[in-house]
Write an enzyme that holds these catalytic residues in place. Structure first.
Site, short mmCIF file in Angstrom:
data_model
loop_
_atom_site.label_atom_id
_atom_site.label_comp_id
_atom_site.label_asym_id
_atom_site.label_seq_id
_atom_site.Cartn_x
_atom_site.Cartn_y
_atom_site.Cartn_z
N ARG A 1 -0.31 -2.71 -6.67
CA ARG A 1 -0.52 -3.77 -5.68
C ARG A 1 -1.46 -4.83 -6.24
O ARG A 1 -1.22 -6.03 -6.09
CB ARG A 1 -1.09 -3.15 -4.40
N LYS B 1 -2.05 -2.08 7.66
CA LYS B 1 -3.47 -1.89 7.91
C LYS B 1 -3.94 -2.84 9.00
O LYS B 1 -3.61 -4.03 8.99
CB LYS B 1 -4.26 -2.15 6.62
N TYR C 1 -9.04 -11.54 -6.83
CA TYR C 1 -8.05 -11.61 -7.91
C TYR C 1 -8.27 -12.82 -8.82
O TYR C 1 -7.74 -12.85 -9.93
CB TYR C 1 -6.64 -11.61 -7.33
N ARG D 1 0.87 -1.17 0.00
CA ARG D 1 0.00 0.00 0.00
C ARG D 1 0.91 1.22 0.00
O ARG D 1 2.04 1.16 0.49
CB ARG D 1 -0.90 0.01 1.23
N HIS E 1 -2.47 2.01 -6.09
CA HIS E 1 -2.99 0.73 -5.61
C HIS E 1 -3.10 -0.28 -6.74
O HIS E 1 -3.13 -1.49 -6.49
CB HIS E 1 -4.35 0.92 -4.94
#
Length: 371
Positions: free
Chosen positions: A321, A254, A353, A229, A318
């Site tokens: 990522r 996070k 994903y 991130r 992002h």
């Protein structure tokens, strides 16, 4: 002399200046350095917000490479301009509420929420308090919150994500004020289930190739190769790189969770070159006037790389990522390992994903091929 034609256009309800010219690498490369420039993902054309200031900047910028700038169509009056809804004007906050919000910030910090979350909750609550002043409300009621939600968020076209942030911030504020939030029944709207935008490996390689500044290239390579991130990347310290074990130690990610992610051998070579040239002291990426690199600077780096690469997808930091995770999955990596590398609490988050990997759809026979 190259001719560039400026035409009036509109995007998302905002007037823009469309920049039309025959394909020319020199003109395109020169335009990319103009502040505020954007590119349409569907047709690849450049545009700027329509204003006298931007028109002047654009004209002078193009004249530097001796372009003939035709802006005759910009002077024509726009026909049947849409009627825009009057924007909501919130009054300034008074000293009493200002001190109250300062105490709210300290209360949030004592709860050990991340600085980014604290800033977001205080900001959205600040808007809500100003709205209550506008409505001359003597108390915070369900009706006031619903009215704020409609006028300030829905009518202003703000996203569902921002709406959720507002509701979360207001809920925290009511807890701070020791109010019974149960009677208010604040329900967060469901987020849209959108698949993440993913770059191909070739597009990622192109991004690196067009980024000639070593510091900028190292930052983008780090985010992609580690699946980080942006907050994790800019808060990474020099000592968090473990080159002996080929791992990157992410501290306080996070959810305040530590984890390890991969350190690429190819990236390590780039990182060593960067370290020798820039000699960072504590944080791996340092700002000009601060100990850490800023998010806005990192976003600017990516924006320029995307423009130079000619990539027309809606790309954010992002996205790198997302691309890291998708490419791991396409390489056959077990999704449980990908979950650990990304720091996801739930495997459901990582499972998204599977919907964007090429392997999940490319082997399906298209019925059109059987005709």
């Amino acid at each position: 002399m190259k001719t560039v034609k400026l035409v009036r256009g509109e995007q998302n309800g905002e007037e823009i200046i469309l920049i039309n010219f025959d394909p020319d690498p020199k003109v395109e490369s020169h335009l990319i350095g103009l502040p505020g420039l954007k590119r349409n993902n569907s047709n690849g054309k450049f545009h700027l917000k329509n204003s006298a200031k931007n028109l002047g900047l654009l004209f002078n910028h193009l004249r530097k490479i001796k372009c003939y700038v035709d802006y005759s169509e910009l002077s024509q009056k726009q026909v049947a301009a849409p009627v825009k809804r009057k924007r909501l004007f919130l009054p300034p906050i008074d000293s009493f509420h200002k001190e109250d919000l300062m105490r709210f910030r300290k209360w949030l910090e004592e709860k050990r929420l991340s600085p980014h979350t604290v800033n977001t909750y205080v900001e959205v609550t600040h808007f809500f308090v100003r709205y209550s002043i506008l409505k001359k409300s003597k108390s915070y009621t369900k009706h006031l919150v619903e009215s704020f939600n409609y006028e300030f968020i829905v009518c202003e076209g703000k996203s569902v994500s921002y709406q959720n942030q507002c509701i979360n911030g207001i809920k925290k504020y009511f807890l701070f004020k020791d109010m019974d939030i149960g009677t208010l029944d604040l329900i967060r709207p469901k987020k849209e289930r959108k698949l993440p935008v993913v770059l191909s490996k070739m597009e990622v390689r192109l991004l690196m190739d067009v980024t000639h500044n070593l510091k900028h290239r190292t930052l983008l390579a780090l985010i992609y190769s580690g699946g980080l991130r942006i907050g994790e990347a800019i808060n990474l310290k020099v000592d968090d790189i473990d080159s002996k074990r080929m791992l990157i130690h992410i501290k306080g990610g996070k959810g305040k969770k530590d984890r390890y992610t991969l350190l690429s051998q190819s990236f390590l070579e780039t990182l060593r070159q960067y370290y020798k040239q820039y000699k960072p002291k504590a944080y791996l990426f340092e700002g000009q006037n601060s100990s850490t690199y800023s998010r806005s600077s990192a976003q600017w780096v990516l924006k320029n790389a995307i423009l130079r690469a000619g990539i027309r997808k809606e790309v954010t930091l992002h996205t790198l990522r997302h691309s890291f995770a998708t490419h791991l999955l396409e390489n056959g990596t077990d999704i449980r390992y990908i979950q650990e590398l990304l720091g996801h609490s739930s495997p459901k988050t990582t499972m998204i994903y599977t919907h964007v990997t090429e392997n999940s759809i490319k082997n399906i026979s298209n019925p059109f091929d059987d005709l």
